[in-house]
Motif scaffolding. Sequence first.
Motif, mmCIF file in Angstrom:
data_model
loop_
_atom_site.group_PDB
_atom_site.id
_atom_site.type_symbol
_atom_site.label_atom_id
_atom_site.label_comp_id
_atom_site.label_asym_id
_atom_site.label_seq_id
_atom_site.Cartn_x
_atom_site.Cartn_y
_atom_site.Cartn_z
ATOM 1 N N PHE A 80 43.414 46.313 31.842
ATOM 2 C CA PHE A 80 44.035 45.374 32.767
ATOM 3 C C PHE A 80 45.337 44.805 32.206
ATOM 4 O O PHE A 80 45.364 44.249 31.106
ATOM 5 N N VAL A 81 46.403 44.943 32.981
ATOM 6 C CA VAL A 81 47.729 44.535 32.513
ATOM 7 C C VAL A 81 47.982 43.050 32.748
ATOM 8 O O VAL A 81 48.921 42.488 32.172
ATOM 9 N N ASN A 82 47.171 42.407 33.589
ATOM 10 C CA ASN A 82 47.415 40.997 33.910
ATOM 11 C C ASN A 82 46.215 40.117 33.594
ATOM 12 O O ASN A 82 46.008 39.086 34.241
ATOM 13 N N SER A 83 45.424 40.506 32.604
ATOM 14 C CA SER A 83 44.204 39.740 32.314
ATOM 15 C C SER A 83 44.510 38.330 31.815
ATOM 16 O O SER A 83 43.677 37.436 31.931
ATOM 17 N N ASP A 84 45.708 38.122 31.263
ATOM 18 C CA ASP A 84 46.070 36.791 30.758
ATOM 19 C C ASP A 84 46.868 35.975 31.781
ATOM 20 O O ASP A 84 47.429 34.932 31.434
ATOM 21 N N GLU A 85 46.906 36.427 33.016
ATOM 22 C CA GLU A 85 47.699 35.716 34.030
ATOM 23 C C GLU A 85 47.122 34.345 34.333
ATOM 24 O O GLU A 85 47.854 33.375 34.510
ATOM 25 N N GLU A 167 45.728 46.585 37.677
ATOM 26 C CA GLU A 167 45.897 45.154 37.886
ATOM 27 C C GLU A 167 44.648 44.533 38.490
ATOM 28 O O GLU A 167 44.031 45.117 39.387
ATOM 29 N N LEU A 168 44.291 43.367 38.010
ATOM 30 C CA LEU A 168 43.183 42.601 38.560
ATOM 31 C C LEU A 168 43.679 41.749 39.730
ATOM 32 O O LEU A 168 44.830 41.298 39.719
ATOM 33 N N PRO A 169 42.845 41.509 40.741
ATOM 34 C CA PRO A 169 43.247 40.568 41.792
ATOM 35 C C PRO A 169 43.377 39.171 41.196
ATOM 36 O O PRO A 169 42.457 38.687 40.541
ATOM 37 N N SER A 170 44.503 38.530 41.410
ATOM 38 C CA SER A 170 44.750 37.242 40.763
ATOM 39 C C SER A 170 44.717 36.069 41.730
ATOM 40 O O SER A 170 44.900 34.926 41.302
ATOM 41 N N THR A 171 44.491 36.328 43.016
ATOM 42 C CA THR A 171 44.308 35.229 43.971
ATOM 43 C C THR A 171 42.836 35.144 44.347
ATOM 44 O O THR A 171 42.148 36.163 44.401
ATOM 45 N N LEU A 172 42.359 33.943 44.600
ATOM 46 C CA LEU A 172 40.949 33.748 44.946
ATOM 47 C C LEU A 172 40.597 34.489 46.222
ATOM 48 O O LEU A 172 39.512 35.078 46.338
ATOM 49 N N THR A 405 45.866 32.524 41.016
ATOM 50 C CA THR A 405 47.250 32.332 41.432
ATOM 51 C C THR A 405 47.275 32.062 42.930
ATOM 52 O O THR A 405 46.700 32.812 43.700
ATOM 53 N N PHE A 406 47.916 30.975 43.331
ATOM 54 C CA PHE A 406 47.913 30.619 44.752
ATOM 55 C C PHE A 406 49.211 31.066 45.404
ATOM 56 O O PHE A 406 50.313 30.767 44.943
ATOM 57 N N VAL A 407 49.081 31.815 46.507
ATOM 58 C CA VAL A 407 50.230 32.295 47.282
ATOM 59 C C VAL A 407 50.207 31.583 48.626
ATOM 60 O O VAL A 407 49.310 31.833 49.433
ATOM 61 N N PRO A 408 51.164 30.695 48.905
ATOM 62 C CA PRO A 408 51.166 29.982 50.187
ATOM 63 C C PRO A 408 51.304 30.944 51.360
ATOM 64 O O PRO A 408 52.023 31.930 51.289
ATOM 65 N N SER A 409 50.601 30.653 52.445
ATOM 66 C CA SER A 409 50.687 31.497 53.628
ATOM 67 C C SER A 409 51.935 31.135 54.426
ATOM 68 O O SER A 409 52.457 30.037 54.290
#
Length: 409
Positions: A80-85, A167-172, A405-409
């Motif tokens: 995983f390339v983003n495990s520390d995100e 890549e791991l999913p980083s948004t809930l 990581t939160f991405v506003p809609s």
Amino acid sequence: MECNRWASKGVHIKYERRDNRSGYKAGALRDGMKRGYVEHCDYVVIFDADFQPEPDFLWRTVPFLIHNPDLALVQARWKFVNSDECLMTRIQEMSLDYHFRVEQEVGSFTHAFFGFNGTAGVWRISALNEAGGWKDRTTVEDMDLAVRASLKGWKFVFLGDLKVKNELPSTLKAYRYQQHRWSCGPANLFRKMLMEIASNKKVNLWKKVHVIYSFFFVRKVVAHIVTFVFYCVVIPATVLVPEVEIPKWGAVYIPSVITLLNAVGTPRCGSIDSSLITTTARRRTATNSSKSLHLLVFWILFENVMSLHRTKATFIGLLEGGRANEWVVTEKLGDTMKAKMATKAAKKPPRTRIGDRLHLLELGTGAYLFFCGCYDAAFGKNHYFIYLFLQAFAFFVVGLGHVGTFVPS
């Protein structure tokens, strides 16, 4: 453009895509196998869009299939390339490390059945066709194919030292959709294949028991339900009903030992060959192991929260409810999206609505646990309120959307 560049150099390469989502991923794979050039091929390698194989991937996998005619699948491990995100991706890494180190690697080493992960694997086309090809009857077409191929007598091998970046999913939101599919799909497949496996006369009794009981019933159905019911329903309920008492060895000691063994067995660099590790690398491995251990409490609490959704998804799959065949592509942010988010945030901070973050199931469960914790603190004797308050806090944090990581809609 990249494919055209290679084609201009004489490489036999084609880039193809379809204009519909019929059958989702299984439908796309099935359509791909109908191409005329597939008749001249012996093997097919599969990668999801965010996977980045090394140039020597085929050199390290195909020889296993060439020299072992009874082998159907060579499965590589994920890196995983983003495990520390964020903390959520770090916890995902711990859970998936356990899956690869224990379930996949041990299954391969003992010549027992283990599932195809859907990507970073090479299939023998003749085995794929003999098993019936790709079917879209569930959202776990990879597991479906692996089970059918195994029932035909084909064997699989897992290469733990061959890692493919992804890549791991980083948004809930993305993680919840992924976990719904990963929990609902196996339960639904279990419902559809139970009689098919049990009535298969070519498979011995031991293999039937292993696939039905161990692989499906225990790991894909019971594990999710027991986790949620025991830790989020039964233990809190015993606080309100003091006549019911759970022995401490069942409520604390055994679960703690199992969790410690899982964490110790899945450090960040746990798959390195010990015979090749230098003194410096040994120190680094020890440090990475400690990075897993200090996250144990967060891991346990977050996994218990997610068990709520996994349990719900499992029942939907078993009962074949309305969302049983729902396929939502797991959103991966990638470097491009993160750069765009950072640019927009620098120009104008994004506005978010409260409804974008609220998750009522988690908030309701958190309120129940918090109430039980208060009751135990006032009247109880087992000090369960320490766990109940921590678990309630975890449910509230997730319920308010303060995870990932939160991405506003």
